[in-house]
Design a protein around this motif. Structure first.
Motif, mmCIF file in Angstrom:
data_model
loop_
_atom_site.group_PDB
_atom_site.id
_atom_site.type_symbol
_atom_site.label_atom_id
_atom_site.label_comp_id
_atom_site.label_asym_id
_atom_site.label_seq_id
_atom_site.Cartn_x
_atom_site.Cartn_y
_atom_site.Cartn_z
ATOM 1 N N ALA A 121 19.933 61.693 31.376
ATOM 2 C CA ALA A 121 18.933 62.498 32.082
ATOM 3 C C ALA A 121 18.731 62.048 33.525
ATOM 4 C CB ALA A 121 17.601 62.436 31.339
ATOM 5 N N ALA A 122 19.233 60.866 33.886
ATOM 6 C CA ALA A 122 19.053 60.343 35.244
ATOM 7 C C ALA A 122 19.691 61.278 36.266
ATOM 8 C CB ALA A 122 19.670 58.952 35.346
ATOM 9 N N PRO A 123 19.112 61.337 37.468
ATOM 10 C CA PRO A 123 19.701 62.186 38.510
ATOM 11 C C PRO A 123 21.092 61.681 38.908
ATOM 12 C CG PRO A 123 17.901 60.878 39.400
ATOM 13 C CD PRO A 123 17.914 60.653 37.920
ATOM 14 N N LYS A 124 21.872 62.572 39.438
ATOM 15 C CA LYS A 124 23.266 62.294 39.779
ATOM 16 C C LYS A 124 23.410 61.065 40.684
ATOM 17 C CE LYS A 124 27.195 64.784 41.755
ATOM 18 N NZ LYS A 124 27.591 66.078 42.330
ATOM 19 N N GLY A 125 22.566 60.950 41.699
ATOM 20 C CA GLY A 125 22.643 59.818 42.624
ATOM 21 C C GLY A 125 22.411 58.485 41.939
ATOM 22 N N LEU A 126 21.493 58.444 41.006
ATOM 23 C CA LEU A 126 21.208 57.205 40.276
ATOM 24 C C LEU A 126 22.355 56.872 39.322
ATOM 25 C CD1 LEU A 126 19.465 54.828 39.508
ATOM 26 C CD2 LEU A 126 18.097 56.348 38.075
ATOM 27 N N ARG A 127 22.898 57.882 38.658
ATOM 28 C CA ARG A 127 24.050 57.636 37.783
ATOM 29 C C ARG A 127 25.235 57.125 38.603
ATOM 30 N NH1 ARG A 127 22.823 62.722 35.788
ATOM 31 N NH2 ARG A 127 24.813 63.506 36.518
ATOM 32 N N ALA A 128 25.420 57.667 39.825
ATOM 33 C CA ALA A 128 26.519 57.227 40.685
ATOM 34 C C ALA A 128 26.324 55.784 41.145
ATOM 35 C CB ALA A 128 26.636 58.148 41.901
ATOM 36 N N GLN A 142 12.701 59.944 46.493
ATOM 37 C CA GLN A 142 13.221 60.962 45.581
ATOM 38 C C GLN A 142 12.414 60.920 44.296
ATOM 39 O OE1 GLN A 142 17.492 61.494 45.062
ATOM 40 N NE2 GLN A 142 17.838 59.974 46.669
ATOM 41 N N PHE A 143 12.212 62.083 43.729
ATOM 42 C CA PHE A 143 11.456 62.210 42.487
ATOM 43 C C PHE A 143 12.178 63.211 41.600
ATOM 44 C CE2 PHE A 143 8.372 64.296 39.787
ATOM 45 C CZ PHE A 143 7.583 63.262 39.326
ATOM 46 N N HIS A 144 12.517 62.776 40.400
ATOM 47 C CA HIS A 144 13.180 63.658 39.436
ATOM 48 C C HIS A 144 12.469 63.501 38.101
ATOM 49 C CE1 HIS A 144 16.662 64.274 42.097
ATOM 50 N NE2 HIS A 144 16.422 63.039 42.456
ATOM 51 N N GLN A 145 12.205 64.613 37.459
ATOM 52 C CA GLN A 145 11.535 64.563 36.161
ATOM 53 C C GLN A 145 12.210 65.572 35.245
ATOM 54 O OE1 GLN A 145 7.194 65.555 35.817
ATOM 55 N NE2 GLN A 145 7.076 63.345 35.498
ATOM 56 N N ARG A 146 12.514 65.106 34.034
ATOM 57 C CA ARG A 146 13.177 65.972 33.062
ATOM 58 C C ARG A 146 12.546 65.786 31.700
ATOM 59 N NH1 ARG A 146 18.040 64.280 35.981
ATOM 60 N NH2 ARG A 146 18.656 66.078 37.190
ATOM 61 N N ALA A 162 11.049 62.179 31.005
ATOM 62 C CA ALA A 162 11.726 61.106 31.737
ATOM 63 C C ALA A 162 11.487 61.323 33.226
ATOM 64 C CB ALA A 162 13.220 61.117 31.441
ATOM 65 N N THR A 163 11.055 60.271 33.907
ATOM 66 C CA THR A 163 10.811 60.335 35.345
ATOM 67 C C THR A 163 11.650 59.269 36.037
ATOM 68 O OG1 THR A 163 8.549 61.097 34.987
ATOM 69 C CG2 THR A 163 9.060 60.213 37.162
ATOM 70 N N PHE A 164 12.244 59.646 37.163
ATOM 71 C CA PHE A 164 13.067 58.760 37.966
ATOM 72 C C PHE A 164 12.567 58.859 39.398
ATOM 73 C CE2 PHE A 164 15.410 60.630 34.504
ATOM 74 C CZ PHE A 164 15.974 59.530 33.878
ATOM 75 N N VAL A 165 12.205 57.733 39.995
ATOM 76 C CA VAL A 165 11.718 57.733 41.373
ATOM 77 C C VAL A 165 12.504 56.713 42.193
ATOM 78 C CG1 VAL A 165 9.370 58.515 40.865
ATOM 79 C CG2 VAL A 165 9.865 56.087 40.870
ATOM 80 N N GLN A 166 12.881 57.126 43.391
ATOM 81 C CA GLN A 166 13.464 56.174 44.327
ATOM 82 C C GLN A 166 12.362 55.784 45.293
ATOM 83 O OE1 GLN A 166 16.313 57.384 47.365
ATOM 84 N NE2 GLN A 166 17.528 55.557 46.915
ATOM 85 N N CYS A 167 12.060 54.491 45.319
ATOM 86 C CA CYS A 167 10.970 53.953 46.128
ATOM 87 C C CYS A 167 11.534 53.207 47.328
ATOM 88 C CB CYS A 167 10.137 52.959 45.316
ATOM 89 S SG CYS A 167 9.465 53.617 43.796
ATOM 90 N N GLU A 168 10.758 53.174 48.396
ATOM 91 C CA GLU A 168 11.069 52.318 49.526
ATOM 92 C C GLU A 168 9.830 51.521 49.867
ATOM 93 O OE1 GLU A 168 12.229 52.546 54.222
ATOM 94 O OE2 GLU A 168 13.168 53.993 52.873
ATOM 95 N N CYS A 169 10.038 50.230 50.083
ATOM 96 C CA CYS A 169 8.937 49.338 50.420
ATOM 97 C C CYS A 169 9.502 48.270 51.355
ATOM 98 C CB CYS A 169 8.369 48.718 49.144
ATOM 99 S SG CYS A 169 6.804 47.890 49.342
ATOM 100 N N ASP A 170 8.955 48.160 52.543
ATOM 101 C CA ASP A 170 9.418 47.173 53.528
ATOM 102 C C ASP A 170 10.910 47.277 53.804
ATOM 103 O OD1 ASP A 170 6.842 46.133 53.831
ATOM 104 O OD2 ASP A 170 7.130 44.736 52.170
ATOM 105 N N GLY A 171 11.416 48.505 53.888
ATOM 106 C CA GLY A 171 12.821 48.713 54.219
ATOM 107 C C GLY A 171 13.797 48.577 53.062
ATOM 108 N N ARG A 172 13.312 48.182 51.899
ATOM 109 C CA ARG A 172 14.175 48.060 50.716
ATOM 110 C C ARG A 172 13.995 49.301 49.848
ATOM 111 N NH1 ARG A 172 11.086 44.165 51.012
ATOM 112 N NH2 ARG A 172 10.100 44.502 49.018
ATOM 113 N N ARG A 173 15.070 49.712 49.228
ATOM 114 C CA ARG A 173 15.031 50.885 48.346
ATOM 115 C C ARG A 173 15.447 50.505 46.943
ATOM 116 N NH1 ARG A 173 17.514 55.873 51.923
ATOM 117 N NH2 ARG A 173 15.940 55.727 53.557
ATOM 118 N N THR A 187 5.334 59.322 35.299
ATOM 119 C CA THR A 187 5.384 59.115 36.743
ATOM 120 C C THR A 187 4.792 57.766 37.122
ATOM 121 O OG1 THR A 187 5.277 61.484 37.187
ATOM 122 C CG2 THR A 187 4.580 60.013 38.972
ATOM 123 N N VAL A 188 3.613 57.454 36.594
ATOM 124 C CA VAL A 188 2.949 56.189 36.892
ATOM 125 C C VAL A 188 3.823 55.021 36.460
ATOM 126 C CG1 VAL A 188 0.965 54.746 36.269
ATOM 127 C CG2 VAL A 188 0.618 57.140 36.887
#
Length: 147
Positions: free
Chosen positions: A14-21, A95-99, A106-117, A131-132
Motif C-alpha cells: 500500500a506504500a506510495p511508489k516513491g517510498l517503495r522505490a 507528502q501525504f498518502h492514505q489508503r 494506512a497512512t504514509f507521510v514524508q516529513c522534513e525537520c531541520d533539513g532532513r527528510r 495520520t497521528v
C-alpha cells in the motif's frame, strides 16, 4: 486505542511508489520496522476519536518529561504540526498518502525537520489516528538520525 494485527505484506504494498522505490530491498517486516517504529522522543499516550461522523479527536502526546493533550476538530495534520512546533519540532509534511486496506487505514507521510527528510507510516482503524501515528513515526525516525 485499537491494536490491529498487521499483514506486513499488504501494508508494504500500500506504500506510495516513491517510498517503495526508496526501500526496494527491504522485506515487508524490515519495511515495517524502519518506517512504523514508534520508539523515540514522542509517543502517543492516549487516543480518543469524538465520533465516526466528526473530525474531532483528542490525543495525549508523551514528550520527554511531560504530557501534552491535543484536542482538534478538522485536520489531524494541522493539529499535530502545531503541537509539534510548540514542542520545538519544526516539522513539515512534504507528502501525504492514505489508503484503506483490509486491516484499516494506512497512512504514509514524508516529513522534513531541520533539513532532513524521512518517511513515517502507520495503520489504524480511522484515518485521523493513522495520520497521528505516522507523523510521530516520521518525526521519531528523523530524531534517531541525529544520533
Amino acid at each position: 486505542m485499537t491494536i490491529l494485527t498487521l499483514d506486513t505484506d499488504s501494508f508494504h504494498t500500500a506504500a506510495p511508489k516513491g517510498l517503495r522505490a526508496e526501500s526496494p530491498d527491504l522485506t515487508s517486516a524490515d519495511f515495517h520496522s524502519r518506517y512504523c517504529d514508534y520508539s523515540g522522543p514522542i509517543r502517543l499516550g492516549d487516543w480518543s476519536p469524538a465520533g465516526s461522523r466528526t473530525a474531532e479527536f483528542t490525543a495525549t502526546l508523551e514528550f520527554a518529561g511531560h504530557l501534552k493533550t491535543v484536542v482538534a476538530t478538522g485536520s489531524p495534520v494541522a493539529a499535530m504540526t502545531s503541537a509539534l512546533y510548540e514542542e520545538g519540532y519544526q516539522v513539515e509534511i512534504l507528502q501525504f498518502h492514505q489508503r484503506r486496506t483490509a486491516e484499516g487505514t494506512a497512512t504514509f507521510v514524508q516529513c522534513e525537520c531541520d533539513g532532513r527528510r524521512g518517511w513515517g507510516a502507520a495503520l489504524a482503524d480511522d484515518g485521523a489516528e493513522s495520520t497521528v501515528r505516522a507523523m510521530i513515526a516520521g518525526v521519531n525516525l528523523l530524531g534517531a538520525q541525529l544520533t
